[in-house]
Design a protein around this motif. Structure first.
Motif, short mmCIF file in Angstrom:
data_model
loop_
_atom_site.label_atom_id
_atom_site.label_comp_id
_atom_site.label_asym_id
_atom_site.label_seq_id
_atom_site.Cartn_x
_atom_site.Cartn_y
_atom_site.Cartn_z
N GLY A 10 6.34 0.18 -1.62
CA GLY A 10 5.00 -0.41 -1.43
C GLY A 10 4.57 -1.47 -0.52
O GLY A 10 3.60 -1.50 -0.11
N TRP A 11 5.54 -1.96 -0.06
CA TRP A 11 5.73 -3.11 0.13
C TRP A 11 5.10 -3.11 2.38
O TRP A 11 3.98 -3.48 2.44
N ALA A 12 5.04 -2.09 2.33
CA ALA A 12 4.95 -1.95 4.40
C ALA A 12 3.42 -1.30 4.00
O ALA A 12 2.74 -1.54 4.77
N LYS A 13 2.93 -0.76 2.80
CA LYS A 13 1.85 0.06 3.07
C LYS A 13 0.67 -1.42 2.40
O LYS A 13 -0.25 -1.50 3.04
N ALA A 14 0.96 -2.00 1.62
CA ALA A 14 0.23 -2.42 0.43
C ALA A 14 -0.30 -4.62 1.38
O ALA A 14 -1.15 -5.01 1.84
#
Length: 253
Positions: free
Chosen positions: A160-164
Motif C-alpha cells: 500500500g506504500w505507493a497509494k498511502a
C-alpha cells in the motif's frame, strides 16, 4: 533550536497551551508532581504538548494529590522535526522500550511496528510504546512528540506504500548488502534535496529472502548496509538513525 533549561522538570500535557491558561492536572500527574518530584506551591516547570511549543508554568497545589498548572509564558516556539519515520520489527519488552526511547532521542517523527516472517514478538502494546515516547521526550527536551502508528505486516505495508505515502523513500537496512559503507548511498540521496523518509530495521533473525526480494523490487526502496558487523536490532536503530540524521536529517540545519 533554542536550548531548553535541562535543570527544570518537564511535563507533557494533552491540552491546548496558551497564555494564562490554568490546567487541572490529572490524578497521576498530580501525584507525580507533588509526591514524587516534591514540587510545592509556586514551583516552576516546563510543559509541552507536541504542537504549541514549550511553556514556563507555575504549580498551584490544591491538595495532597491535586494541583493545577498555570501557564506563564512561552519559552520555545514549536519546531518541526525532520520527517523520518522509524519502522521496526517488534522486540521483547525491555529491549523494545530501549529502542523506542532511543528512536525518539534520535529525532524520529513517527514509529511503526512492522511484522515480518522472523518477528519474535507477535503483539505490541501501543500504550506502553506511547508512554516510552512521552518519557523520552520529557527527559530529552524534545517538543515535537513522535506519533505511534498501528502495526502493519511488511507485505501489506509495501503493497500500500505507493497509494498511502508515494513521496516517502524507504531506507531498507539490509544486513546482506554487498557494500559495507552506507554513506555513499546516503550522500547521493542528500544531493537530491529534502524528502520524507522512513528507516526500516528488521527482526533479530533478519529478513527472509522473500522479504529481501520484495523490498529490493520496489522503486521507492533504497537498501543500505550498517557496516561490516551484525548489529542487534536495538543497536541498529541507533546506528541507522545516526547516519540518516547526519546526512539527510536535521543535524546539519
Amino acid at each position: 533550536m533554542t536550548r531548553y533549561d535541562h535543570k527544570m522538570q518537564r511535563l507533557h500535557l494533552r491540552h491546548i497551551l496558551a497564555a494564562g491558561a490554568v490546567i487541572e492536572a490529572d490524578r497521576a500527574q498530580a501525584n507525580y508532581l507533588i509526591n514524587v518530584l516534591r514540587l510545592g506551591e509556586g514551583d516552576q516547570l516546563l510543559v509541552f504538548n507536541g504542537s504549541d511549543g514549550e511553556w514556563l508554568a507555575r504549580l498551584n497545589v490544591t491538595g495532597r494529590r491535586a494541583c493545577s498548572i498555570e501557564l506563564v509564558e512561552q519559552v520555545r516556539e514549536q519546531t518541526v522535526s525532520a520527517d523520518i519515520q522509524y519502522l521496526f520489527a517488534p522486540l521483547k519488552h525491555a529491549r523494545l522500550d530501549y529502542m523506542v526511547q532511543k528512536a525518539v532521542e534520535m529525532g524520529a517523527s513517527a514509529l511503526r511496528p512492522v511484522m515480518t516472517q522472523h518477528t519474535q514478538a507477535s503483539r505490541v502494546n501501543l500504550e506502553r510504546m506511547e508512554a516510552n515516547v512521552i518519557e523520552a521526550a520529557e527527559q530529552c527536551g524534545i517538543i515535537s512528540v513522535p506519533g505511534v502508528l498501528e502495526p502493519r505486516s511488511l507485505k501489506d505495508l509495501i503493497g500500500g506504500w505507493a497509494k498511502a505515502d508515494p513521496a516517502r523513500r524507504l531506507l531498507f537496512c539490509d544486513e546482506a548488502e554487498d557494500s559495507q559503507n552506507p554513506l555513499a548511498e546516503l550522500t547521493r540521496l542528500a544531493a537530491q534535496g529534502p524528502q520524507p523518509l522512513a528507516v526500516l530495521i528488521g527482526p533479530e533473525g533478519g529478513f527472509s529472502e522473500e522479504e529481501r526480494a520484495l523490498l529490493r523490487a520496489q522503486p521507492f526502496v533504497t537498501p543500505i548496509p550498517l557496516g561490516p558487523r551484525i548489529l542487534r536490532a536495538d543497536t541498529a536503530a541507533v546506528a541507522a538513525l545516526t547516519m540518516v540524521q547526519a546526512t539527510l536529517g536535521d543535524w546539519g540545519s
